[in-house]
Design a protein around this motif. Structure first.
Motif, PDB file in Angstrom:
ATOM      1  N   ARG A  11       0.834  -1.209   0.000  1.00  0.00           N
ATOM      2  CA  ARG A  11       0.000   0.000   0.000  1.00  0.00           C
ATOM      3  C   ARG A  11       0.867   1.257   0.000  1.00  0.00           C
ATOM      4  NH1 ARG A  11      -5.262   0.366   1.593  1.00  0.00           N
ATOM      5  NH2 ARG A  11      -4.906   2.520   0.925  1.00  0.00           N
ATOM      6  N   PHE A  12       1.971   1.217   0.706  1.00  0.00           N
ATOM      7  CA  PHE A  12       2.880   2.369   0.714  1.00  0.00           C
ATOM      8  C   PHE A  12       3.374   2.659  -0.701  1.00  0.00           C
ATOM      9  CE2 PHE A  12       7.308   3.814   0.648  1.00  0.00           C
ATOM     10  CZ  PHE A  12       7.182   5.051   1.274  1.00  0.00           C
ATOM     11  N   TYR A  13       3.825   1.616  -1.390  1.00  0.00           N
ATOM     12  CA  TYR A  13       4.306   1.813  -2.761  1.00  0.00           C
ATOM     13  C   TYR A  13       3.176   2.280  -3.676  1.00  0.00           C
ATOM     14  CZ  TYR A  13       8.867  -0.292  -1.790  1.00  0.00           C
ATOM     15  OH  TYR A  13      10.128  -0.551  -1.314  1.00  0.00           O
ATOM     16  N   TYR A  14       1.974   1.754  -3.447  1.00  0.00           N
ATOM     17  CA  TYR A  14       0.835   2.168  -4.277  1.00  0.00           C
ATOM     18  C   TYR A  14       0.531   3.650  -4.069  1.00  0.00           C
ATOM     19  CZ  TYR A  14      -3.837   2.370  -6.284  1.00  0.00           C
ATOM     20  OH  TYR A  14      -4.930   2.719  -7.041  1.00  0.00           O
ATOM     21  N   ARG A  15       0.502   4.083  -2.814  1.00  0.00           N
ATOM     22  CA  ARG A  15       0.191   5.488  -2.513  1.00  0.00           C
ATOM     23  C   ARG A  15       1.230   6.438  -3.086  1.00  0.00           C
ATOM     24  NH1 ARG A  15      -0.927   3.420   2.639  1.00  0.00           N
ATOM     25  NH2 ARG A  15       1.057   4.262   3.399  1.00  0.00           N
ATOM     26  N   ILE A  34       5.034  -0.632  -9.871  1.00  0.00           N
ATOM     27  CA  ILE A  34       5.830  -1.821 -10.196  1.00  0.00           C
ATOM     28  C   ILE A  34       6.346  -2.480  -8.914  1.00  0.00           C
ATOM     29  CG2 ILE A  34       7.963  -2.616 -11.293  1.00  0.00           C
ATOM     30  CD1 ILE A  34       7.529  -0.510 -13.450  1.00  0.00           C
ATOM     31  N   ALA A  35       6.718  -1.664  -7.932  1.00  0.00           N
ATOM     32  CA  ALA A  35       7.177  -2.205  -6.648  1.00  0.00           C
ATOM     33  C   ALA A  35       6.014  -2.747  -5.823  1.00  0.00           C
ATOM     34  CB  ALA A  35       7.917  -1.122  -5.863  1.00  0.00           C
ATOM     35  N   ALA A  36       4.825  -2.178  -6.009  1.00  0.00           N
ATOM     36  CA  ALA A  36       3.662  -2.618  -5.234  1.00  0.00           C
ATOM     37  C   ALA A  36       3.169  -3.990  -5.689  1.00  0.00           C
ATOM     38  CB  ALA A  36       2.535  -1.595  -5.363  1.00  0.00           C
ATOM     39  N   TYR A  39      -7.459  -6.703  -4.999  1.00  0.00           N
ATOM     40  CA  TYR A  39      -8.043  -5.441  -5.470  1.00  0.00           C
ATOM     41  C   TYR A  39      -6.955  -4.429  -5.820  1.00  0.00           C
ATOM     42  CZ  TYR A  39     -10.542  -0.963  -5.178  1.00  0.00           C
ATOM     43  OH  TYR A  39     -11.046   0.293  -5.428  1.00  0.00           O
ATOM     44  N   TYR A  40      -6.010  -4.239  -4.913  1.00  0.00           N
ATOM     45  CA  TYR A  40      -4.953  -3.260  -5.177  1.00  0.00           C
ATOM     46  C   TYR A  40      -3.956  -3.766  -6.217  1.00  0.00           C
ATOM     47  CZ  TYR A  40      -6.555   0.048  -1.725  1.00  0.00           C
ATOM     48  OH  TYR A  40      -7.304   0.985  -1.055  1.00  0.00           O
ATOM     49  N   LEU A  41      -3.855  -5.074  -6.353  1.00  0.00           N
ATOM     50  CA  LEU A  41      -3.037  -5.623  -7.426  1.00  0.00           C
ATOM     51  C   LEU A  41      -3.639  -5.252  -8.780  1.00  0.00           C
ATOM     52  CD1 LEU A  41      -0.746  -7.395  -8.498  1.00  0.00           C
ATOM     53  CD2 LEU A  41      -2.190  -9.400  -8.070  1.00  0.00           C
ATOM     54  N   ALA A  42      -4.956  -5.413  -8.901  1.00  0.00           N
ATOM     55  CA  ALA A  42      -5.633  -5.031 -10.145  1.00  0.00           C
ATOM     56  C   ALA A  42      -5.506  -3.530 -10.391  1.00  0.00           C
ATOM     57  CB  ALA A  42      -7.102  -5.438 -10.081  1.00  0.00           C
ATOM     58  N   LEU A  43      -5.688  -2.725  -9.344  1.00  0.00           N
ATOM     59  CA  LEU A  43      -5.557  -1.272  -9.498  1.00  0.00           C
ATOM     60  C   LEU A  43      -4.153  -0.882  -9.951  1.00  0.00           C
ATOM     61  CD1 LEU A  43      -7.475   0.258  -6.437  1.00  0.00           C
ATOM     62  CD2 LEU A  43      -8.234   0.087  -8.810  1.00  0.00           C
ATOM     63  N   HIS A  54      -2.137  -2.633 -11.796  1.00  0.00           N
ATOM     64  CA  HIS A  54      -2.037  -2.924 -13.232  1.00  0.00           C
ATOM     65  C   HIS A  54      -2.799  -1.882 -14.051  1.00  0.00           C
ATOM     66  CE1 HIS A  54       0.204  -6.628 -13.191  1.00  0.00           C
ATOM     67  NE2 HIS A  54      -0.610  -7.182 -12.302  1.00  0.00           N
ATOM     68  N   ILE A  55      -3.940  -1.437 -13.550  1.00  0.00           N
ATOM     69  CA  ILE A  55      -4.699  -0.392 -14.253  1.00  0.00           C
ATOM     70  C   ILE A  55      -3.875   0.887 -14.338  1.00  0.00           C
ATOM     71  CG2 ILE A  55      -6.710   1.127 -14.077  1.00  0.00           C
ATOM     72  CD1 ILE A  55      -8.232  -1.276 -12.867  1.00  0.00           C
ATOM     73  N   LYS A  56      -3.217   1.242 -13.230  1.00  0.00           N
ATOM     74  CA  LYS A  56      -2.391   2.455 -13.211  1.00  0.00           C
ATOM     75  C   LYS A  56      -1.247   2.367 -14.219  1.00  0.00           C
ATOM     76  CE  LYS A  56      -4.335   4.806  -9.797  1.00  0.00           C
ATOM     77  NZ  LYS A  56      -4.881   6.186  -9.966  1.00  0.00           N
ATOM     78  N   LEU A  57      -0.806   1.143 -14.500  1.00  0.00           N
ATOM     79  CA  LEU A  57       0.282   0.942 -15.461  1.00  0.00           C
ATOM     80  C   LEU A  57      -0.250   0.671 -16.867  1.00  0.00           C
ATOM     81  CD1 LEU A  57       2.606  -1.310 -13.252  1.00  0.00           C
ATOM     82  CD2 LEU A  57       3.028   1.068 -13.913  1.00  0.00           C
TER      83      LEU A  57
END
Length: 249
Positions: A175-179, A184-186, A208-212, A214-217
């Motif tokens: 979550r830290f890497y996502y925020r 890629i690190a998340a 859920y955050y894994l899918a998000l 990939h969407i961000k990328l």
């Protein structure tokens, strides 16, 4: 000199000798090993842990090699545990395991070693979690080699707690890497949670955050694959529904 002071001076040595004698009798090294062990255990039950440890060390020195002396290490570790000296307790339990590989109380030693490592680990996931893996290893030894132990049920509960805390830590890092936009690190953090730590209450959010991520990328194909996994594993969950709009479904 007033009469009261004279009486006190006469009686004081007697009073001190009486109380000193009572204190000394807490450890009677002349007892046979079984009775001395009971005496040591009673001291521990009264929360006199240092005296209990001294008593047990006396037992080991006076009756080396006896069954009571061998078990004394377990009770020493128990008293260290109650003093919250968890790492010291792990060393004592592990020494017992090393010296007594076929002892009938080996299952207890494995469980308590794992529990001591778990207790040493802070519950806050942003603190050092280095002993959780050690706790899991000892819990898993008991699960694998002592499936019918009386400690199996509580051991499994603590094993799941330790694994949940590891998963929470990995998810927290993800979550830290996502925020911070480090998608890629998340991704590998979220993958590790759902692949290696299922059924602990965290894998749905991780998917859920894994899918998000990939969407961000702009990796819609990968995101759709994760969505399908999320929908099949958690058909009534809220996270799959949240993804439908983000994926344009």
């Amino acid at each position: 000199m007033p009469r009261f002071k004279k009486i006190l001076l006469v009686l004081l040595p007697l009073i001190l000798s009486v109380y000193g004698g009572c204190s000394g009798k807490e450890i009677d090294a002349s007892l046979p090993p079984a009775s001395l062990l009971v005496q040591c255990q009673k001291l521990g039950q009264k929360n006199k842990h240092e005296k209990a440890i001294n008593c047990l060390e006396t037992l080991k020195g006076r009756y080396p090699g006896s069954p009571e002396a061998i078990e004394a290490d377990l009770y020493i570790a128990d008293n260290q545990f109650r003093q919250k000296e968890y790492l010291l307790a792990t060393e004592t339990y592990r020494n017992f395991i090393k010296l007594n590989p076929v002892h009938p109380k080996l299952d207890y030693a494995y469980y308590r070693t794992g529990l001591s490592y778990l207790k040493e680990t802070p519950k806050a996931i942003d603190r050092d979690q280095q002993y959780l893996d050690d706790a899991i290893n000892y819990f898993e030894i008991l699960l694998k080699y002592y499936p019918y132990s009386q400690y199996t049920e509580i051991n499994k509960e603590k094993w799941e707690e330790a694994r949940r805390r590891v998963a929470s830590r990995i998810y927290y890092v993800g979550r830290f890497y996502y925020r911070t936009g480090e998608y890629i690190a998340a991704i590998p953090r979220f993958e590790e949670v759902y692949q290696n730590y299922p059924a602990l209450g965290i894998d749905e959010q991780a998917l859920y955050y894994l899918a998000l991520s990939h969407i961000k990328l702009s990796q819609k194909t990968e995101a759709l694959g994760i969505f399908n996994i999320l929908e099949s594993r958690f058909p009534a969950g809220r996270y799959a529904k949240r993804l439908t709009g983000k994926l344009g479904l």
